[in-house]
Design a protein around this motif. Structure first.
Motif, mmCIF file in Angstrom:
data_model
loop_
_atom_site.group_PDB
_atom_site.id
_atom_site.type_symbol
_atom_site.label_atom_id
_atom_site.label_comp_id
_atom_site.label_asym_id
_atom_site.label_seq_id
_atom_site.Cartn_x
_atom_site.Cartn_y
_atom_site.Cartn_z
ATOM 1 N N ALA A 76 -7.247 0.606 -5.053
ATOM 2 C CA ALA A 76 -7.562 0.296 -3.652
ATOM 3 C C ALA A 76 -6.302 0.198 -2.801
ATOM 4 C CB ALA A 76 -8.350 -1.010 -3.581
ATOM 5 N N ARG A 109 0.801 -1.233 0.000
ATOM 6 C CA ARG A 109 0.000 0.000 0.000
ATOM 7 C C ARG A 109 0.835 1.285 0.000
ATOM 8 N NH1 ARG A 109 -5.189 -1.627 0.622
ATOM 9 N NH2 ARG A 109 -5.451 -3.565 1.772
ATOM 10 N N ALA A 113 -4.988 10.856 2.174
ATOM 11 C CA ALA A 113 -5.103 11.646 3.400
ATOM 12 C C ALA A 113 -5.189 13.128 3.058
ATOM 13 C CB ALA A 113 -3.898 11.386 4.301
ATOM 14 N N ALA A 170 -5.388 11.147 9.301
ATOM 15 C CA ALA A 170 -5.737 10.000 8.461
ATOM 16 C C ALA A 170 -4.532 9.070 8.299
ATOM 17 C CB ALA A 170 -6.226 10.475 7.104
ATOM 18 N N THR A 229 -4.054 2.393 -2.825
ATOM 19 C CA THR A 229 -3.634 3.762 -2.530
ATOM 20 C C THR A 229 -4.604 4.388 -1.530
ATOM 21 O OG1 THR A 229 -2.721 3.945 -4.740
ATOM 22 C CG2 THR A 229 -3.070 6.001 -3.539
ATOM 23 N N ARG A 230 -4.078 4.814 -0.409
ATOM 24 C CA ARG A 230 -4.878 5.478 0.625
ATOM 25 C C ARG A 230 -4.664 6.974 0.496
ATOM 26 N NH1 ARG A 230 -7.415 1.656 0.895
ATOM 27 N NH2 ARG A 230 -7.283 -0.107 2.332
ATOM 28 N N ILE A 260 1.631 -0.788 4.658
ATOM 29 C CA ILE A 260 1.955 0.453 3.946
ATOM 30 C C ILE A 260 3.456 0.541 3.643
ATOM 31 C CG2 ILE A 260 1.919 2.977 4.093
ATOM 32 C CD1 ILE A 260 -0.631 2.527 5.906
ATOM 33 N N ARG A 272 -4.290 6.914 11.216
ATOM 34 C CA ARG A 272 -5.380 5.922 11.155
ATOM 35 C C ARG A 272 -4.999 4.770 10.232
ATOM 36 N NH1 ARG A 272 -9.042 9.820 10.669
ATOM 37 N NH2 ARG A 272 -9.399 9.425 8.457
ATOM 38 N N TYR A 273 -4.473 5.096 9.073
ATOM 39 C CA TYR A 273 -4.097 4.035 8.123
ATOM 40 C C TYR A 273 -3.026 3.138 8.720
ATOM 41 C CZ TYR A 273 -6.650 6.675 4.564
ATOM 42 O OH TYR A 273 -7.620 7.326 3.851
ATOM 43 N N VAL A 308 0.365 5.614 0.795
ATOM 44 C CA VAL A 308 -0.482 6.719 1.254
ATOM 45 C C VAL A 308 -0.069 7.973 0.508
ATOM 46 C CG1 VAL A 308 -1.178 8.172 3.203
ATOM 47 C CG2 VAL A 308 -0.757 5.729 3.564
ATOM 48 N N GLU A 313 -3.666 -0.786 9.279
ATOM 49 C CA GLU A 313 -2.947 -1.718 8.393
ATOM 50 C C GLU A 313 -1.467 -1.638 8.687
ATOM 51 O OE1 GLU A 313 -4.380 0.469 5.085
ATOM 52 O OE2 GLU A 313 -6.013 -0.912 4.684
ATOM 53 N N ASP A 361 -4.589 14.038 -0.788
ATOM 54 C CA ASP A 361 -5.611 14.600 -1.655
ATOM 55 C C ASP A 361 -5.075 15.878 -2.303
ATOM 56 O OD1 ASP A 361 -7.991 15.303 -2.850
ATOM 57 O OD2 ASP A 361 -9.006 15.859 -0.979
#
Ligand code: PMP
Length: 431
Positions: free
Chosen positions: A177, A137, A182, A189, A179-180, A201, A192-193, A139, A197, A142
């Protein structure tokens, strides 16, 4: 009205053979309306269109043109190199010199791999991170844009934000999916990730100064804390310095903000206007790349001698004393000038500036992240863009891009720009 018959004719020809008539979406002016202009040539701080109209340019090729257009020393270096040949599919001394120059200016960049675009740099950086950590994963933030590779085209900025398509068709859901996303300037966030998980990451990727949602500065401590958080969880920090590298100072932005990335991406300025990109960082990570390591990455035109020569000459000029002080002085004159004109009207707005990256946001009082940027009045921006264009000023055709100031912009160009902003904003305020 701007006389643009030749541009109009070129646009019609282009539309028949090029999707949307452009080779990169933001050039189509979709966010501001009207018919895009075809540029015939550049001249220092200006661009001249196909009909001979001259504009003071703040697109700056979206960042590479830090010396202005067609700087004579760079032109001479490129011409000399081109006369020797365009590339050989074999290493050249120039590539060594550019890697050495980057490594000398950026302490964490122990090894450097040259590629041909920022997109490739991003693709390679996350492949390296995934290989090094054995985790899938990523992160990202935005509104940050890291090129259009599948994993990174998720809630991206720049053209993707401008066109309102943060996710692209054709990116498999299963891949997106991984890619998270924040909020920029917030660790909530991300924490949280990592909690949800813990061993999933591979890396957190960030623009040290966000410049693809318009310009937004990192909050004090944000980048350092982000790196600490990632490292605590065994993940890597990737700083995308494609815009910021050698733009804010002779070296990278992460150092200015106290961050400690494991890998960085470079592009734009280091190619002096020619196609280039680079991944750089810790030697152990970089040595995972083929041919020494198991991570495959390659490029027919990687380290292209003509591009590298343009980059070397550009960096050599940038290293001269006083360069960035001068660039900062002109940029402050521009940013402060527009901010003052904005205050002189009844219009809501703010000017965000970090060094020579400037965005005038209309309709919002502060922009620290993509949500705040999206509250900007893009219709008003479109009118501002056209009012400025009528007055000979060529801005990026979207609210969500940076204006790039160059070393070719002198007081006279900056003052003309601020004057044009005064008239343009006054006309917006009247209507
Ligand atoms: N990262 C950032 C921060 C960028 O601004 C861009 C392009 N604007 C890229 C990556 C991608 O670079 P390129 O367009 O050269 O693929």
């Amino acid at each position: 009205m701007i006389e643009a018959e030749k541009s109009a004719a070129l646009l019609a020809r282009a539309a028949a053979v090029i999707p949307g008539a452009v080779n990169s979406p933001v050039r189509a002016w979709k966010a501001v309306g009207g018919a895009t202009l075809f540029i015939a040539r550049g001249d220092g701080p200006a661009v001249i269109d196909a009909d001979g109209n001259r504009f003071i340019d703040y697109v700056g090729s979206y960042g590479p043109a830090i010396l202005g257009h067609a700087h004579p020393e760079v032109v001479a270096a490129v011409a000399e190199e081109a006369a020797r040949g365009f590339g050989y599919g074999a290493p050249t001394e120039l590539e060594v010199a550019l890697a050495e120059r980057i490594a000398a200016a950026v302490p964490m960049a122990r090894k450097v791999r040259l590629v041909s675009s920022g997109t490739e740099a991003g693709m390679t950086a996350i492949r390296l991170a995934r290989a090094a950590t054995g985790r899938p994963r990523i992160v990202k933030f935005d509104g940050c844009y890291h090129g259009h590779s599948d994993s990174l085209l998720v809630r991206a900025g720049s053209g993707a934000m401008t066109l309102g398509v943060p996710d692209s068709a054709g990116v498999p859901e299963a891949l997106a999916a991984l890619t998270r996303v924040a909020r920029y300037n917030s660790l909530d966030a991300v924490e949280r990730y990592f909690r949800a998980e813990p061993r999933e990451i591979a890396a957190v990727i960030v623009e040290p100064v966000a410049a693809n949602m318009g310009v937004a500065a990192p909050a004090p401590g944000f980048l350092k804390d982000l790196g600490d958080l990632a490292h605590r969880h065994g993940a890597l920090l990737i700083c995308d310095e494609v815009i910021t590298g050698f733009r804010l100072g002779y070296g990278t932005a992460h150092e200015m903000f106290g961050a400690a990335p494991d890998l960085i991406m470079l592009g734009k300025v280091i190619g002096g206007g020619m196609p280039i990109g680079a991944v750089a960082g810790r030697a152990d990570l970089m040595d995972l790349l083929a041919p020494v390591g198991p991570v495959y990455q390659a490029g027919t035109l990687s380290g292209n001698p003509v591009a590298v020569r343009a980059g070397l000459k550009t960096l050599e000029i940038l290293a001269r004393p006083g360069t960035y002080e001068r660039l900062d002085e002109m940029s402050a004159r521009l940013g402060d000038g527009i901010a003052e004109e904005l205050r002189g009207t009844n219009l809501n707005g703010c000017v965000n500036r970090v060094g020579s990256l400037v965005t005038a946001f209309l309709g919002v009082e502060t922009v620290r992240d993509a949500d705040e940027a999206r509250r900007a009045d893009t219709e008003m921006f479109a009118r501002f863009f056209h009012a400025m264009l009528e007055r000979g000023i060529y801005l990026p055709p979207s609210q969500f891009e940076a204006m790039f100031v160059s070393l070719a912009h002198r007081e006279v160009e900056i003052d003309r720009t601020v004057e044009a902003a005064r008239e343009s904003l006054a006309s917006l305020a009247r209507n």
